[in-house]
Scaffold this active site. Structure first.
Site, PDB file in Angstrom:
ATOM      1  N   HIS A 204       2.907  -8.854  -9.628  1.00 17.94           N
ATOM      2  CA  HIS A 204       2.494  -7.471  -9.401  1.00 17.94           C
ATOM      3  C   HIS A 204       3.003  -6.995  -8.046  1.00 17.94           C
ATOM      4  O   HIS A 204       2.781  -7.652  -7.026  1.00 17.94           O
ATOM      5  CB  HIS A 204       0.956  -7.392  -9.442  1.00 17.94           C
ATOM      6  CG  HIS A 204       0.416  -6.017  -9.225  1.00 17.94           C
ATOM      7  ND1 HIS A 204      -0.404  -5.735  -8.172  1.00 17.94           N
ATOM      8  CD2 HIS A 204       0.584  -4.866  -9.906  1.00 17.94           C
ATOM      9  CE1 HIS A 204      -0.736  -4.443  -8.225  1.00 17.94           C
ATOM     10  NE2 HIS A 204      -0.142  -3.906  -9.269  1.00 17.94           N
TER      11      HIS A 204
ATOM     12  N   TYR B 255      15.475   1.448   0.514  1.00 19.14           N
ATOM     13  CA  TYR B 255      16.347   2.001   1.553  1.00 19.14           C
ATOM     14  C   TYR B 255      17.552   1.097   1.806  1.00 19.14           C
ATOM     15  O   TYR B 255      17.878   0.748   2.942  1.00 19.14           O
ATOM     16  CB  TYR B 255      15.548   2.253   2.834  1.00 19.14           C
ATOM     17  CG  TYR B 255      14.415   3.228   2.635  1.00 19.14           C
ATOM     18  CD1 TYR B 255      14.671   4.556   2.315  1.00 19.14           C
ATOM     19  CD2 TYR B 255      13.085   2.831   2.720  1.00 19.14           C
ATOM     20  CE1 TYR B 255      13.645   5.461   2.102  1.00 19.14           C
ATOM     21  CE2 TYR B 255      12.047   3.728   2.503  1.00 19.14           C
ATOM     22  CZ  TYR B 255      12.330   5.033   2.198  1.00 19.14           C
ATOM     23  OH  TYR B 255      11.315   5.920   1.989  1.00 19.14           O
TER      24      TYR B 255
ATOM     25  N   HIS C 263       1.875   4.418 -11.808  1.00 13.37           N
ATOM     26  CA  HIS C 263       1.758   3.352 -12.804  1.00 13.37           C
ATOM     27  C   HIS C 263       2.055   3.842 -14.214  1.00 13.37           C
ATOM     28  O   HIS C 263       2.307   3.032 -15.105  1.00 13.37           O
ATOM     29  CB  HIS C 263       0.333   2.774 -12.798  1.00 13.37           C
ATOM     30  CG  HIS C 263      -0.045   2.080 -11.526  1.00 13.37           C
ATOM     31  ND1 HIS C 263      -0.440   2.757 -10.399  1.00 13.37           N
ATOM     32  CD2 HIS C 263      -0.106   0.767 -11.216  1.00 13.37           C
ATOM     33  CE1 HIS C 263      -0.738   1.883  -9.451  1.00 13.37           C
ATOM     34  NE2 HIS C 263      -0.533   0.669  -9.913  1.00 13.37           N
TER      35      HIS C 263
ATOM     36  N   ARG D 125       7.453  13.511   4.002  1.00 13.73           N
ATOM     37  CA  ARG D 125       7.718  12.315   3.183  1.00 13.73           C
ATOM     38  C   ARG D 125       6.618  11.306   3.455  1.00 13.73           C
ATOM     39  O   ARG D 125       6.592  10.643   4.485  1.00 13.73           O
ATOM     40  CB  ARG D 125       9.091  11.726   3.541  1.00 13.73           C
ATOM     41  CG  ARG D 125       9.400  10.396   2.822  1.00 13.73           C
ATOM     42  CD  ARG D 125       9.551  10.597   1.331  1.00 13.73           C
ATOM     43  NE  ARG D 125       9.985   9.388   0.645  1.00 13.73           N
ATOM     44  CZ  ARG D 125       9.197   8.640  -0.141  1.00 13.73           C
ATOM     45  NH1 ARG D 125       7.923   8.971  -0.312  1.00 13.73           N
ATOM     46  NH2 ARG D 125       9.666   7.571  -0.750  1.00 13.73           N
TER      47      ARG D 125
ATOM     48  N   CYS E 130      15.568  12.210   5.435  1.00  9.98           N
ATOM     49  CA  CYS E 130      15.227  11.225   4.422  1.00  9.98           C
ATOM     50  C   CYS E 130      16.508  10.652   3.833  1.00  9.98           C
ATOM     51  O   CYS E 130      17.497  11.378   3.637  1.00  9.98           O
ATOM     52  CB  CYS E 130      14.391  11.882   3.325  1.00  9.98           C
ATOM     53  SG  CYS E 130      13.957  10.774   1.953  1.00  9.98           S
TER      54      CYS E 130
END
Length: 579
Positions: free
Chosen positions: A152, A433, A176, A252, A299
């Site tokens: 998980h 990233y 989810h 963000r 971003c």
């Protein structure tokens, strides 16, 4: 969904397990071995069982570092799961399959061997987080998640739903609600709830507090991509000033905004030998020289929607050109604070290679030490934005500003800085990233790609408007921004009004000089052309920095499934109605 896709996702989750289950400490394996490890308090951790048996924490410490509220633990789960959704190399935004009532009623009968099992709620509740075999309920179905815990993305925090329904959590953290997650959960189906325990045909569910209810109010002009957590960009028409107004500066967030009190907030500097020094906000404001740095935050997904449109689908928030802003940041240099804490910034130990940052909401990232202590690197601990206290959405009361680097490294709500030989082990440093090749769309090797730090040349058209009175031949003024990471100066902006066949240069001397040792700010540019030349035309912009780095003509050469660092020529068709 094809079985091979499910296998790929399971492999991805399993590979992550080592990171998420070895410890709740968000730092390094070496750091975990220290008897005085105290970083855990800065993270919203779960109970003692969340801490690896390999950790040196004492039983007393394990109890101390447990959560005080359900929401505290949920924050780590949300952070990791949000990052997982955004970083997954699979298309996680497939709409859920619509199950009929008959499907829900018969799922429990579709177990291997045709065995049908029913469970009373009392039995399910006994399989809670302390059970050897934790179960959860979704709909009327019961799932044994024991073998899913290690895979998980949020680690053991899923145990907070054990013994009851997982749906209240998933209703808040809607990330989810993807077919991949549903399909994985179905693999752990063991039966369904006995009809005697249903109320109006449904399993009774306890409610949990929505942690976003205390988030700050946002300007209605922002373009919202998600509201929980808040991710919103600036309309390009409002990117018309050198300093972006705080109210419309893009947001963000990976989680909700932590409620912090400046007088209570502390920053801990942890040196490579484990020694620590603590600073209050008053210390940081009064005991150190305050530096003003004018710098862009961008971003890594800025213009991702353009890559999707110009090449292939990308995963992640589909930002247009407004996930960027330029602001004046004020605060002490990180270099000065490190020196005060006892770190030798003039001759740092060879083993120390990174400065890690930890935020109050569990976000973590790092930058190379060479950037952190460079006197011309201008990394600061900012407490002001455009001359006022930083707003909650942007890191109040304290955030890192690492100018010239992707905004993901400028950690908000920072409360700990760690001098380390390793980069941050957080999800956002290790498995998000990063960029991969245009062909690498199935199972990327996360360890092979370096974390994004400095950013490439970027430019965009923000708006076009007519100039001139009625009855006169009108001109069209085209404006936009250009920026390059690493402090590299933009030296030229090229504009084409015929889709790149011919070019002219835009005017760039329209902004004040920026504050800082290098060019951390964007260049606002302007180009004026007779309207008759742009009617029906596609306007294109590209920029060049002082290292003569440019931008690719199209998105395909730099395509990556996550859509990071989109920087191809920006094309906008002139529309006289919008002008």
């Amino acid at each position: 969904m094809k079985h091979t896709t499910k296998e790929a996702l399971n492999t991805l989750l399993t590979n992550r397990a080592a990171f998420y289950t070895r410890s709740s400490c968000n730092i390094t394996s070496k750091h975990l071995g220290r008897s005085k490890c105290s970083a855990s308090y800065s993270l919203p951790l779960g109970p003692a069982r969340f801490i690896s048996s390999s950790s040196s924490l004492s039983n007393k410490q394990r109890k101390l570092y447990g959560p005080t509220t359900l929401i505290a633990v949920a924050s780590l789960s949300a952070a990791l799961l949000t990052a997982w959704q955004c970083s997954s190399t699979l298309h996680a935004e497939v709409p859920p399959k619509q199950n009929t009532k008959k499907d829900e009623d018969t799922k429990g009968e579709e177990l291997s061997g045709g065995t049908k099992r029913t469970f009373r709620l009392s039995e399910v509740s006994s399989h809670n987080q302390d059970s050897e075999r934790p179960w959860v309920v979704k709909g009327k179905n019961v799932y044994d998640i024991t073998d899913w815990i290690a895979g998980h993305p949020g680690g053991n925090v899923i145990l907070r739903a054990a013994g009851g329904s997982v749906e209240p959590y998933w209703n808040i953290f809607s990330i989810h609600k993807t077919q991949e997650v549903y399909d994985i959960l179905e693999e752990f189906l063991i039966g369904h709830i006995d009809s005697q325990d249903l109320v109006d045909g449904h399993v009774p569910v306890d409610s949990i507090e929505d942690p976003f209810v205390q988030d700050p109010k946002r300007d209605q002009r922002l373009i919202i991509h998600t509201d929980k957590p808040m991710n919103a960009e600036t309309p390009t028409s409002l990117l018309s000033t050198f300093l972006t107004p705080v109210d419309v500066f893009y947001v963000r967030n990976h989680l909700w905004v932590p409620r912090l009190v400046e007088k209570e907030h502390k920053l801990v500097i942890e040196l490579d030998d484990g020694e620590e020094k603590e600073y209050t906000m008053s210390d940081l404001r009064k005991n150190f020289k305050q530096h003003k740095i004018t710098a862009v935050l961008q971003c890594s997904g800025n213009r991702r929607a353009h890559m999707t449109e110009g090449s292939r689908p990308t995963n992640g928030l589909q930002w247009e050109a407004g996930a960027i802003g330029n602001a004046e940041w004020t605060g002490p240099r990180l270099r000065d604070v490190l020196a005060d804490a006892g770190f030798n910034v003039a001759a740092p130990p060879d083993k120390v290679q990174h400065a890690q940052f930890v935020g109050a909401e569990a976000y973590g990232a790092s930058i190379p030490l060479s950037k952190a202590i460079d006197p011309r690197g201008d990394v600061i601990l900012a407490c002001q934005m455009n001359g006022k206290d930083i707003p909650p959405d942007h890191g109040f009361p304290l955030r890192v500003i690492a100018p010239g680097h992707v905004a993901a490294r400028s950690v908000k709500w920072v409360n700990r800085v760690i001098m380390s030989e390793e980069e941050s082990t957080s999800q956002w440093q290790k498995r998000d990233y990063k960029c991969f090749g245009p062909n690498d769309t199935e199972k990327p090797d996360w360890d092979m790609a370096p974390a994004i730090q400095e950013t490439p040349v970027q430019s965009a058209i923000t708006h076009m408007h007519r100039k001139g009175g009625k009855g006169e031949a009108q001109d069209v003024v085209i404006e936009g921004y250009a920026f390059s990471g690493g402090g590299r100066k933009i030296i030229r902006v090229d504009v084409s009004t015929d889709n790149g066949l011919t070019w002219n240069q835009a005017k760039m001397d329209i902004d004040p000089e920026n504050n800082g040792s290098q060019d951390w700010s964007w260049k606002r540019w302007r180009y004026t052309v007779p309207e008759k030349k742009v009617l029906g035309a596609t306007v294109v912009v590209k920029a060049v920095d002082n290292a003569y780095n440019g931008q690719p003509e199209s998105h395909e050469p730099t395509y990556n499934l996550r859509g990071h660092l989109t920087a191809a020529w920006h094309r906008v068709k002139y529309d006289p109605q919008k002008s």
